[in-house]
Write an enzyme that holds these catalytic residues in place. Structure first.
Site, PDB file in Angstrom:
ATOM      1  N   TRP A   1       4.169  -5.972  13.924  1.00 53.34           N
ATOM      2  CA  TRP A   1       5.306  -5.439  13.154  1.00 53.34           C
ATOM      3  C   TRP A   1       6.548  -5.149  13.987  1.00 53.34           C
ATOM      4  O   TRP A   1       7.481  -4.558  13.503  1.00 53.34           O
ATOM      5  CB  TRP A   1       4.872  -4.185  12.394  1.00 53.34           C
ATOM      6  CG  TRP A   1       3.957  -3.255  13.150  1.00 53.34           C
ATOM      7  CD1 TRP A   1       2.595  -3.210  13.024  1.00 53.34           C
ATOM      8  CD2 TRP A   1       4.298  -2.251  14.121  1.00 53.34           C
ATOM      9  NE1 TRP A   1       2.067  -2.230  13.860  1.00 53.34           N
ATOM     10  CE2 TRP A   1       3.083  -1.638  14.547  1.00 53.34           C
ATOM     11  CE3 TRP A   1       5.501  -1.820  14.686  1.00 53.34           C
ATOM     12  CZ2 TRP A   1       3.044  -0.621  15.494  1.00 53.34           C
ATOM     13  CZ3 TRP A   1       5.455  -0.802  15.639  1.00 53.34           C
ATOM     14  CH2 TRP A   1       4.245  -0.215  16.027  1.00 53.34           C
TER      15      TRP A   1
ATOM     16  N   GLU B   1      -6.423   5.047  16.034  1.00 51.34           N
ATOM     17  CA  GLU B   1      -6.106   3.617  16.119  1.00 51.34           C
ATOM     18  C   GLU B   1      -5.296   3.380  17.385  1.00 51.34           C
ATOM     19  O   GLU B   1      -4.472   4.217  17.759  1.00 51.34           O
ATOM     20  CB  GLU B   1      -5.224   3.162  14.939  1.00 51.34           C
ATOM     21  CG  GLU B   1      -5.841   3.301  13.582  1.00 51.34           C
ATOM     22  CD  GLU B   1      -4.895   2.817  12.469  1.00 51.34           C
ATOM     23  OE1 GLU B   1      -3.865   2.171  12.762  1.00 51.34           O
ATOM     24  OE2 GLU B   1      -5.196   3.102  11.307  1.00 51.34           O
TER      25      GLU B   1
ATOM     26  N   ARG C   1       0.862  -1.186   0.000  1.00 49.71           N
ATOM     27  CA  ARG C   1       0.000   0.000   0.000  1.00 49.71           C
ATOM     28  C   ARG C   1       0.896   1.232   0.000  1.00 49.71           C
ATOM     29  O   ARG C   1       2.108   1.102   0.050  1.00 49.71           O
ATOM     30  CB  ARG C   1      -0.931  -0.003   1.219  1.00 49.71           C
ATOM     31  CG  ARG C   1      -0.210  -0.128   2.546  1.00 49.71           C
ATOM     32  CD  ARG C   1      -1.179  -0.116   3.733  1.00 49.71           C
ATOM     33  NE  ARG C   1      -0.464  -0.430   4.961  1.00 49.71           N
ATOM     34  CZ  ARG C   1      -1.000  -0.457   6.157  1.00 49.71           C
ATOM     35  NH1 ARG C   1      -2.277  -0.205   6.311  1.00 49.71           N
ATOM     36  NH2 ARG C   1      -0.280  -0.740   7.223  1.00 49.71           N
TER      37      ARG C   1
ATOM     38  N   TYR D   1      -1.513 -11.751  11.955  1.00 54.92           N
ATOM     39  CA  TYR D   1      -1.150 -11.995  13.358  1.00 54.92           C
ATOM     40  C   TYR D   1      -1.491 -10.827  14.290  1.00 54.92           C
ATOM     41  O   TYR D   1      -1.245 -10.897  15.479  1.00 54.92           O
ATOM     42  CB  TYR D   1       0.349 -12.276  13.463  1.00 54.92           C
ATOM     43  CG  TYR D   1       0.733 -13.692  13.108  1.00 54.92           C
ATOM     44  CD1 TYR D   1       0.826 -14.671  14.104  1.00 54.92           C
ATOM     45  CD2 TYR D   1       0.989 -14.049  11.801  1.00 54.92           C
ATOM     46  CE1 TYR D   1       1.176 -15.969  13.795  1.00 54.92           C
ATOM     47  CE2 TYR D   1       1.336 -15.346  11.472  1.00 54.92           C
ATOM     48  CZ  TYR D   1       1.428 -16.303  12.469  1.00 54.92           C
ATOM     49  OH  TYR D   1       1.773 -17.591  12.155  1.00 54.92           O
ATOM     50  N   HIS D   2      -1.973  -9.716  13.733  1.00 55.50           N
ATOM     51  CA  HIS D   2      -2.180  -8.512  14.555  1.00 55.50           C
ATOM     52  C   HIS D   2      -3.267  -8.729  15.605  1.00 55.50           C
ATOM     53  O   HIS D   2      -4.209  -9.497  15.409  1.00 55.50           O
ATOM     54  CB  HIS D   2      -2.578  -7.352  13.638  1.00 55.50           C
ATOM     55  CG  HIS D   2      -2.355  -6.004  14.240  1.00 55.50           C
ATOM     56  ND1 HIS D   2      -3.197  -5.465  15.185  1.00 55.50           N
ATOM     57  CD2 HIS D   2      -1.384  -5.082  14.043  1.00 55.50           C
ATOM     58  CE1 HIS D   2      -2.752  -4.259  15.525  1.00 55.50           C
ATOM     59  NE2 HIS D   2      -1.644  -4.011  14.849  1.00 55.50           N
TER      60      HIS D   2
ATOM     61  N   GLU E   1      -1.449  -8.775   7.699  1.00 47.74           N
ATOM     62  CA  GLU E   1      -1.587  -8.520   9.142  1.00 47.74           C
ATOM     63  C   GLU E   1      -2.367  -9.607   9.881  1.00 47.74           C
ATOM     64  O   GLU E   1      -3.072  -9.332  10.852  1.00 47.74           O
ATOM     65  CB  GLU E   1      -2.234  -7.148   9.326  1.00 47.74           C
ATOM     66  CG  GLU E   1      -1.323  -6.044   8.801  1.00 47.74           C
ATOM     67  CD  GLU E   1      -2.003  -4.682   8.703  1.00 47.74           C
ATOM     68  OE1 GLU E   1      -3.069  -4.593   8.066  1.00 47.74           O
ATOM     69  OE2 GLU E   1      -1.471  -3.728   9.268  1.00 47.74           O
TER      70      GLU E   1
ATOM     71  N   GLU F   1      -2.284   7.542   7.380  1.00 49.71           N
ATOM     72  CA  GLU F   1      -0.881   7.689   7.787  1.00 49.71           C
ATOM     73  C   GLU F   1       0.018   8.171   6.641  1.00 49.71           C
ATOM     74  O   GLU F   1       0.872   7.422   6.147  1.00 49.71           O
ATOM     75  CB  GLU F   1      -0.339   6.390   8.392  1.00 49.71           C
ATOM     76  CG  GLU F   1      -1.008   6.025   9.700  1.00 49.71           C
ATOM     77  CD  GLU F   1      -0.376   4.825  10.399  1.00 49.71           C
ATOM     78  OE1 GLU F   1       0.405   4.101   9.770  1.00 49.71           O
ATOM     79  OE2 GLU F   1      -0.667   4.627  11.598  1.00 49.71           O
TER      80      GLU F   1
HETATM   81  C1  GAL Z   1      -1.238   1.324  11.287  1.00 49.41           C
HETATM   82  C2  GAL Z   1      -2.099   1.364  10.029  1.00 49.41           C
HETATM   83  C3  GAL Z   1      -3.192   0.309  10.070  1.00 49.41           C
HETATM   84  C4  GAL Z   1      -2.622  -1.009  10.498  1.00 49.41           C
HETATM   85  C5  GAL Z   1      -1.907  -0.865  11.821  1.00 49.41           C
HETATM   86  C6  GAL Z   1      -1.329  -2.141  12.355  1.00 49.41           C
HETATM   87  O1  GAL Z   1      -0.031   1.985  11.108  1.00 49.41           O
HETATM   88  O2  GAL Z   1      -2.709   2.629   9.908  1.00 49.41           O
HETATM   89  O3  GAL Z   1      -3.783   0.199   8.800  1.00 49.41           O
HETATM   90  O4  GAL Z   1      -1.742  -1.465   9.518  1.00 49.41           O
HETATM   91  O5  GAL Z   1      -0.855   0.048  11.661  1.00 49.41           O
HETATM   92  O6  GAL Z   1      -0.664  -1.917  13.572  1.00 49.41           O
END
Ligand code: GAL
Length: 703
Positions: free
Chosen positions: A348, A340, A152, A390-391, A388, A191
């Site tokens: 990450w 968020e 992205r 595993y998030h 993502e 972001e």
């Molecule tokens: C942010 C992003 C989200 C998601 C998130 C995961 O930086 O805006 O789309 O990827 O991280 O932690």
């Protein structure tokens, strides 16, 4: 007591604790020098004043499952979802062919569950049909390599064609949802991060330079281009780089990038605003300390500030996190949103350890305490695939709760209990820290000591100030100063005359100014100030920096306030005026520093200016900030709170709400200055002290 030496005298003869004499909340309510009432970020008569939310991606799931998702949200007291910010390929599956039926249904169904919506414009994820047909919309990196489709944020922020597409999709969305009563606001893109170095961006940079400097001779003179034969004959010769170049060019590039993100925002705002009700705000989600561009510039065209709160160290450092909340509040000088935050863990980091049980709630209340009016978790439900998997989430891919859901639900319940009292309240502070992107960039281009991280240095000042004053604003160098009793500029390296003039006026009107090392070294073009540091403030200070040194061993520092050490950076100072006093000196070290002044101060009318030439160790810096706070007449909100318990106060027209957060794992007791109503207790009982369990929170209303 007015001069720093009198304060020192006093502190030497009294128990330091007496300094924190009992302050009552009623005194606080009438804080003479505090910042004027900052508005609530958003206020909707038909929505809860404090919103709990989640990022929801209905486009990833069959519509038949949406109702179950929304029911579970509602059960957790979630009244807000952010939708759409990566859904371009679903909204516009092929060029000019739109499909919004799914989004109509999602917004409507959310409304049925008393959940309002923030719509994200999907421009952080352009669809493959676009980037394939129009590769000029793709960004080019600093090495001249054009991105391919995938991942992205692969677009060029300067591409005229990309902006046209972005305008069209934003306009289509606004036409459809600009008057939807369940849509409360807009998030532009997602972001903002990397600039593009493509030919269009380069040509725009040259135009930008032309507009700023007028003539190439003027640019050559400010950039001192005779150095290394850099003299330019015309603007088109100027290279585009973000490292290893003339620091004047590097700073100009960052400013261009900031202006380009601003116009990138304006492009979408011009599509949305004419179609949208006034009550719908427009913002974007920012990233704390990220310094790819100047947030103050971009926020000049946004309605509210919002940020994505992911802890920036391996474990939750509440000072760093609190500072980033205060930083975000400072973009618009009013309450903000957490767009968020992490539901226990991310995907990450090197090792994605979870926050401990209780810390998710702790973080949510810290956000509210620092002036957020919304907290949204990323994300609601695990996507079945994608980068993502595993998030952390609130429900698994099967749609049923994961363990952290209950903690979030409790938080939501509490937001509802305390929401009414928090309505139209905001933090106020009589202490400000100046945060300046130009100075951060200038130092980062030439750190001189790799360990001199300007953010770490700012946080080193923030920590004792936040502990001692319990309220700190972090502001732009252009923000008004008159409401503050103490203004601290940790490393105001770039100091244009105009900012210096405002600082001089502030001190002459009775303000107290504390400057950290490296302040006032550069002019607005990132050229050296010939007066030496602190440049245009040398006369006011009645002293200056004789020489700066990078150091890699601790150097002893001592004075009447006590003794300690300096590391990383040490400047030798001199005094010229007889009323400029040496407050601390270096001890024996490399010969150059031995017995030289490290901190000097001067009283100016009812105000003062103090210059610290070194990165002092935490204890010694805390002694200095305590003395300056006392001299400035700043008192803590609740004196003598246990270590690790954070005190936050939100004040409104005729009430104040105290939020106490125990960031310790062990329990802690806080004595209140007078009886207060416990807003989280079922009977709203009145208390004069609070026992906080590990990671416990109390929310109390004062009269
Ligand atoms: C942010 C992003 C989200 C998601 C998130 C995961 O930086 O805006 O789309 O990827 O991280 O932690």
């Amino acid at each position: 007591m007015s001069t720093l030496s009198e304060v020192i005298d006093y502190m030497q003869h009294h128990d330091r604790l007496q300094f924190f004499f009992t302050a009552t909340l009623s005194v606080l309510l009438s804080l003479g020098g505090s910042h004027p009432a900052a508005a609530q970020a958003t206020a909707y008569s038909d929505k809860p004043p404090v919103l709990l939310g989640a990022a929801w991606y209905p486009e990833q799931w069959p519509e038949s499952q949406w109702d179950a998702d929304l029911s579970r949200m509602e059960a957790a007291h979630i009244h807000l979802v952010r939708v759409g910010e990566f859904a371009w390929s679903t909204m516009e599956p092929s060029e000019g062919k739109y499909n919004f039926t799914w989004l109509d249904h999602a917004i409507e169904l959310a409304g049925k569950h008393h959940i309002c919506v923030v719509l994200g414009t999907p421009t952080a994820a352009p669809p493959a049909w676009m980037t394939t047909k129009y590769p000029d919309t793709l960004r080019v990196d600093e090495n001249g390599v054009r991105d391919e489709h995938g991942n992205r944020q692969q677009f060029s922020f300067a591409s005229v064609r990309y902006r046209k597409f972005a305008h069209e999709i934003a306009e289509k969305m606004a036409e459809r949802y600009g008057h939807n009563p369940n849509v409360v606001g807009w998030q532009l893109d997602n972001e903002y991060a990397s600039p593009s170095f493509d030919p269009e961006a380069k040509a725009q940079f040259h135009e930008w330079l032309k507009a700023k400097y007028g003539t190439i001779e003027n640019l050559n003179s400010h950039w001192a281009t005779a150095y290394w034969s850099q003299t330019y004959d015309n603007f088109d010769e100027i290279p585009v780089r973000d490292k290893g170049e003339n620091p004047a060019l590097l700073l100009a590039w960052k400013r261009f990038v900031s202006d380009t993100w601003k116009s990138y925002s304006e492009n979408q705002i011009s599509a949305i605003r004419p179609q949208a009700d006034k009550r719908q705000f427009i913002t974007t989600n920012t990233m704390g300390w990220f310094d790819g561009f100047d947030e103050y510039t971009v926020h000049s065209v946004l309605d509210i500030a919002a940020w994505d709160d992911y802890i920036s160290t391996d474990t939750y450092d509440y000072f760093d996190n609190g500072a980033r909340h205060d930083l975000t509040r400072g973009y618009k000088n009013k309450n903000f949103w957490v767009m968020e935050t992490e539901p226990a863990f991310v995907n990450w980091r090197r090792v994605n350890t979870p926050l401990e049980k209780g810390q998710v709630r702790d973080m949510a209340w810290q956000a509210i305490g620092h002036g957020s009016d919304a907290v949204e978790y990323w994300q609601w439900r695990s996507a079945l695939n994608g980068q993502e998997e595993y998030h952390g989430v609130l429900v698994g891919a099967d749609g049923t709760p994961v363990p952290v859901y209950d903690e979030v639900k409790q938080t939501g319940e509490e937001f509802e209990k305390a929401g009414k009292a928090l309505e139209s309240t905001s933090p106020r502070s009589s202490v400000a820290i100046i945060h300046d992107y130009n100075s951060r960039w200038a130092i980062d281009f030439q750190r001189h000591n790799i360990e001199f991280d300007p953010v770490a240095e700012l946080v080193a000042f923030y920590k004792p100030l936040r502990t001692q004053a319990q309220a700190v604003d972090i502001i732009s160098p252009n923000a008004p100063l008159d409401s503050y009793k103490l203004v601290v500029a940790p490393a105001l390296n770039v100091l244009p005359q105009e900012v210096a003039d405002r600082l001089i006026a502030y001190v002459k009107q009775g303000g107290n100014l504390l400057l950290g090392p490296r302040s006032g070294m550069k002019d607005e073009y990132n050229a050296l100030n010939v007066e030496r540091q602190p440049g245009p403030l040398v006369d006011l200070l009645g002293g200056r920096v004789e020489q700066f040194y990078a150091i890699d061993k601790e150097v002893p520092v001592s004075g009447d306030l006590g003794s300690g050490t300096a590391d990383v950076w040490a400047e030798t100072l001199s005094t010229k005026s007889t009323d400029t006093h040496v407050l601390m000196k270096y001890g024996a070290s490399n010969g150059w520093l031995d017995n030289q002044p490290a901190v000097i101060t001067r009283k100016v009318g009812n105000g003062s200016i103090t210059y610290i030439g070194a990165w002092l160790n935490d204890d010694l810096l805390a002694k200095l900030t305590a003395a300056l706070l006392q001299q400035s007449g700043v008192q803590p909100i609740i004196p003598n709170t246990p270590d690790g318990v954070e005190v936050c106060l939100r004040t409104g027209a005729n009430r104040s709400v105290l939020i106490l957060i125990n960031h310790n794992k062990a329990e802690a007791r806080v004595d209140l200055p007078h009886a207060m109503r416990d807003l989280l207790a079922s009977d709203n009982t009145s208390r004069t002290s609070v026992d906080l369990p590990g990671y416990g929170v109390a929310v109390l209303e004062g009269k």
